[in-house]
Design a protein around this motif. Structure first.
Motif, mmCIF file in Angstrom:
data_model
loop_
_atom_site.group_PDB
_atom_site.id
_atom_site.type_symbol
_atom_site.label_atom_id
_atom_site.label_comp_id
_atom_site.label_asym_id
_atom_site.label_seq_id
_atom_site.Cartn_x
_atom_site.Cartn_y
_atom_site.Cartn_z
ATOM 1 N N LEU A 318 -11.441 8.139 3.257
ATOM 2 C CA LEU A 318 -12.525 8.771 4.028
ATOM 3 C C LEU A 318 -13.791 7.974 3.818
ATOM 4 O O LEU A 318 -14.191 7.706 2.681
ATOM 5 C CB LEU A 318 -12.751 10.219 3.573
ATOM 6 C CG LEU A 318 -13.953 10.923 4.218
ATOM 7 C CD1 LEU A 318 -13.677 11.231 5.690
ATOM 8 C CD2 LEU A 318 -14.326 12.201 3.468
ATOM 9 N N ALA A 319 -14.453 7.582 4.912
ATOM 10 C CA ALA A 319 -15.754 6.916 4.838
ATOM 11 C C ALA A 319 -16.841 7.979 4.747
ATOM 12 O O ALA A 319 -16.902 8.896 5.573
ATOM 13 C CB ALA A 319 -15.961 6.044 6.071
ATOM 14 N N LEU A 320 -17.708 7.863 3.731
ATOM 15 C CA LEU A 320 -18.759 8.850 3.498
ATOM 16 C C LEU A 320 -19.997 8.131 2.974
ATOM 17 O O LEU A 320 -20.001 7.629 1.847
ATOM 18 C CB LEU A 320 -18.295 9.907 2.495
ATOM 19 C CG LEU A 320 -19.284 11.029 2.183
ATOM 20 C CD1 LEU A 320 -19.406 11.978 3.381
ATOM 21 C CD2 LEU A 320 -18.851 11.810 0.947
ATOM 22 N N PRO A 357 -5.667 14.767 4.615
ATOM 23 C CA PRO A 357 -6.893 13.961 4.714
ATOM 24 C C PRO A 357 -8.124 14.751 4.292
ATOM 25 O O PRO A 357 -8.224 15.961 4.534
ATOM 26 C CB PRO A 357 -6.957 13.609 6.212
ATOM 27 C CG PRO A 357 -5.565 13.756 6.711
ATOM 28 C CD PRO A 357 -4.958 14.862 5.905
ATOM 29 N N PHE A 358 -9.068 14.068 3.648
ATOM 30 C CA PHE A 358 -10.347 14.684 3.325
ATOM 31 C C PHE A 358 -11.132 14.942 4.618
ATOM 32 O O PHE A 358 -10.963 14.237 5.609
ATOM 33 C CB PHE A 358 -11.174 13.778 2.414
ATOM 34 C CG PHE A 358 -10.594 13.594 1.034
ATOM 35 C CD1 PHE A 358 -9.533 14.360 0.581
ATOM 36 C CD2 PHE A 358 -11.123 12.642 0.191
ATOM 37 C CE1 PHE A 358 -9.014 14.183 -0.695
ATOM 38 C CE2 PHE A 358 -10.613 12.447 -1.091
ATOM 39 C CZ PHE A 358 -9.554 13.223 -1.523
ATOM 40 N N ILE A 359 -12.006 15.946 4.566
ATOM 41 C CA ILE A 359 -12.826 16.299 5.727
ATOM 42 C C ILE A 359 -14.292 16.105 5.365
ATOM 43 O O ILE A 359 -14.766 16.613 4.338
ATOM 44 C CB ILE A 359 -12.577 17.752 6.166
ATOM 45 C CG1 ILE A 359 -11.115 17.933 6.599
ATOM 46 C CG2 ILE A 359 -13.518 18.137 7.310
ATOM 47 C CD1 ILE A 359 -10.755 19.360 6.927
ATOM 48 N N LYS A 360 -15.001 15.399 6.197
ATOM 49 C CA LYS A 360 -16.427 15.158 5.976
ATOM 50 C C LYS A 360 -17.234 16.370 6.396
ATOM 51 O O LYS A 360 -17.047 16.911 7.489
ATOM 52 C CB LYS A 360 -16.867 13.927 6.771
ATOM 53 C CG LYS A 360 -18.298 13.497 6.533
ATOM 54 C CD LYS A 360 -18.612 12.233 7.320
ATOM 55 C CE LYS A 360 -20.046 11.797 7.115
ATOM 56 N NZ LYS A 360 -20.349 10.555 7.875
ATOM 57 N N THR A 367 -11.524 18.812 0.228
ATOM 58 C CA THR A 367 -10.196 18.355 -0.138
ATOM 59 C C THR A 367 -9.211 19.521 -0.053
ATOM 60 O O THR A 367 -9.603 20.688 -0.124
ATOM 61 C CB THR A 367 -10.173 17.778 -1.557
ATOM 62 O OG1 THR A 367 -10.431 18.834 -2.504
ATOM 63 C CG2 THR A 367 -11.221 16.687 -1.722
ATOM 64 N N PHE A 368 -7.912 19.189 0.062
ATOM 65 C CA PHE A 368 -6.865 20.213 0.107
ATOM 66 C C PHE A 368 -5.624 19.642 -0.560
ATOM 67 O O PHE A 368 -5.049 18.666 -0.092
ATOM 68 C CB PHE A 368 -6.568 20.585 1.558
ATOM 69 C CG PHE A 368 -5.718 21.817 1.732
ATOM 70 C CD1 PHE A 368 -5.950 22.962 0.993
ATOM 71 C CD2 PHE A 368 -4.673 21.824 2.643
ATOM 72 C CE1 PHE A 368 -5.182 24.103 1.154
ATOM 73 C CE2 PHE A 368 -3.887 22.957 2.821
ATOM 74 C CZ PHE A 368 -4.143 24.098 2.077
ATOM 75 N N SER A 369 -5.236 20.240 -1.672
ATOM 76 C CA SER A 369 -4.130 19.700 -2.455
ATOM 77 C C SER A 369 -2.794 20.230 -1.953
ATOM 78 O O SER A 369 -2.722 21.212 -1.194
ATOM 79 C CB SER A 369 -4.298 20.057 -3.935
ATOM 80 O OG SER A 369 -4.107 21.451 -4.134
ATOM 81 N N GLY A 370 -1.726 19.584 -2.414
ATOM 82 C CA GLY A 370 -0.392 19.979 -1.998
ATOM 83 C C GLY A 370 0.014 21.358 -2.463
ATOM 84 O O GLY A 370 0.926 21.963 -1.893
ATOM 85 N N TYR A 377 -16.835 18.990 -2.502
ATOM 86 C CA TYR A 377 -17.483 18.107 -3.460
ATOM 87 C C TYR A 377 -18.647 17.377 -2.808
ATOM 88 O O TYR A 377 -18.755 17.296 -1.581
ATOM 89 C CB TYR A 377 -16.492 17.071 -4.011
ATOM 90 C CG TYR A 377 -15.342 17.646 -4.787
ATOM 91 C CD1 TYR A 377 -15.387 17.714 -6.166
ATOM 92 C CD2 TYR A 377 -14.204 18.111 -4.134
ATOM 93 C CE1 TYR A 377 -14.328 18.235 -6.905
ATOM 94 C CE2 TYR A 377 -13.132 18.640 -4.846
ATOM 95 C CZ TYR A 377 -13.201 18.690 -6.231
ATOM 96 O OH TYR A 377 -12.156 19.212 -6.948
ATOM 97 N N ARG A 378 -19.512 16.825 -3.657
ATOM 98 C CA ARG A 378 -20.604 15.985 -3.196
ATOM 99 C C ARG A 378 -20.778 14.822 -4.181
ATOM 100 O O ARG A 378 -20.366 14.905 -5.341
ATOM 101 C CB ARG A 378 -21.902 16.761 -3.073
ATOM 102 C CG ARG A 378 -22.337 17.470 -4.332
ATOM 103 C CD ARG A 378 -23.469 18.441 -4.064
ATOM 104 N NE ARG A 378 -23.747 19.267 -5.231
ATOM 105 C CZ ARG A 378 -24.596 18.961 -6.190
ATOM 106 N NH1 ARG A 378 -25.277 17.812 -6.137
ATOM 107 N NH2 ARG A 378 -24.802 19.776 -7.210
ATOM 108 N N LEU A 379 -21.380 13.770 -3.691
ATOM 109 C CA LEU A 379 -21.650 12.610 -4.517
ATOM 110 C C LEU A 379 -23.105 12.635 -4.971
ATOM 111 O O LEU A 379 -24.004 12.958 -4.189
ATOM 112 C CB LEU A 379 -21.364 11.310 -3.747
ATOM 113 C CG LEU A 379 -19.946 11.142 -3.226
ATOM 114 C CD1 LEU A 379 -19.819 9.796 -2.501
ATOM 115 C CD2 LEU A 379 -18.911 11.267 -4.319
#
Length: 381
Positions: A318-320, A357-360, A367-370, A377-379
């Motif tokens: 994912l581009a963020l 896939p991650f969602i922006k 995020t969504f795990s199996g 989350y944030r950076l």
């Protein structure tokens, strides 16, 4: 037509590739690289949404509409949450095993089943509106426009149904090779165009209203002596960005097509079965060996490659902002600098493996795990 479908693990694919080509070096799994963090990954919220997926490779992803996030598990539980207030809006339990979800439409959400049914729910209440039968299990996440809902089945067919009552409006058939990876790329809507990718390395554009073929383009052609060597599946969802469409094949290539006419703009050799991400300057792809590569959108030239996560089972990037995010099969989230492919941050995520896939979400990401764990989350630099 009898379709033999093979569920291949990355390790098995790599072992076959190595054993069938004596000139290749033996690939080894990379350890975690040491570096000085320049960015931190902070969690804002997490929530469990059922049991997640199962061993049949169900394609379960989150869908976001405004501040509402929709999720489902393989056992038929479907959820709607407002992720800003963190309140559950509704929950329903279907008597169906869900193979692909959640797809968005206008005032509707869609789920596919292993029995080949497309189910439409009211997005505001979770009430079932209609269901429609297809020819085979649905592994691509369905999608809907104002009038038409589309499902793609594992036997190479696309079905268009009326969003009013589920009546079948059209069907498109595409040939499927004898041997394929287990999975289906998600169909993509862009105004009146529907884009779909298939296991023979082709991408098609259809008129979403009537299913008429607008164009067909080939990313790569089968090569080799055996069926396994000839596999050129497109399991990553095509990306539509501006006037271009991007798609990548397993054991084949990454290609850029004109959205309007389907002409090939450029191609680069690549083997990938993950989703791509595009930021207007670069196309980012994860190879089958788990190398992260940045390609120039203008001509396909390689800007940089990060091969320091080799065989770590990287999922879709994912581009963020100034970074590219990618998670490995040990649930480590890696933050990579867009400028040169170097490491900027890392965090171990909770939950099982991350295949969705991650969602922006603006400056944040979801995020969504199996095993059904949602996280936001944030950076922080």
């Amino acid at each position: 037509m009898n379709v033999k479908t093979l569920a291949l693990l990355l390790a098995a694919c790599v072992l076959f590739a190595c054993s069938s080509n004596k000139d290749k070096e033996e690939l080894k799994r990379s350890g975690l690289v040491d570096f000085d963090d320049t960015v931190k990954i902070k969690r804002d919220w997490s929530k469990g949404l059922g049991d997640g997926r199962d061993k049949r490779a169900s394609n379960l992803q989150l869908a976001v509409d405004g501040t509402v996030v929709y999720g489902a598990d393989v056992e038929g539980r479907v959820y709607a949450y407002d992720y800003e207030s963190k309140k559950r809006l509704w929950k329903v339990r279907l008597d169906d095993e869900i193979s692909a979800a959640v797809g968005l439409g206008r005032n509707q959400i869609y789920l596919g089943t292993f029995k080949g049914e497309l189910i439409a729910l009211d997005s505001a209440t979770g009430e079932e509106l209609w269901r429609a039968k297809t020819s085979s299990e649905i592994l691509g996440v369905p999608v809907g426009s104002r009038r038409v809902a589309v499902a793609q089945t594992i036997d190479g067919r696309l079905f268009g149904f009326s969003t009013r009552d589920g009546e079948q409006l059209w069907r498109y058939d595409h040939a499927v090779p004898a041997l394929t990876l287990r999975g289906t790329a998600n169909p993509v809507l862009s105004r009146n165009q529907l884009f779909a990718a298939f296991a023979n390395g082709q991408v098609v554009s259809l008129n979403v209203g009537d299913g008429a073929l607008l164009w067909s383009g080939r990313v790569s052609s089968p090569r080799g002596r055996h069926d396994l060597e000839k596999m050129v599946d497109i399991d990553g969802t095509p990306v539509v960005d501006g006037g271009l469409v991007y798609a990548a094949t397993y054991q084949g290539a990454l290609a850029s097509f004109s959205k309007a006419k389907g002409q090939v703009v450029w191609k680069q050799d690549l083997s990938s079965y993950r989703d791509l991400t595009v930021d207007g300057r670069y196309v980012y792809a994860v190879t089958e060996e788990s190398h992260l590569v940045a390609f120039d959108v203008a001509n396909g030239s390689i800007a940089w490659t990060n091969d320091q996560m080799q065989l770590r089972g990287l999922d879709s990037p994912l581009a963020l902002g100034n970074y590219v995010l990618v998670v490995d099969d040990d649930s480590y989230l890696h933050v990579i600098n867009k400028s040169d492919g170097s490491f900027a941050g890392r965090r171990k995520l909770k939950g099982g493996e991350y295949n969705a896939p991650f969602i922006k979400l603006g400056e944040r990401f979801m995020t969504f795990s199996g095993d059904g764990k949602l996280g936001i989350y944030r950076l922080s630099e």
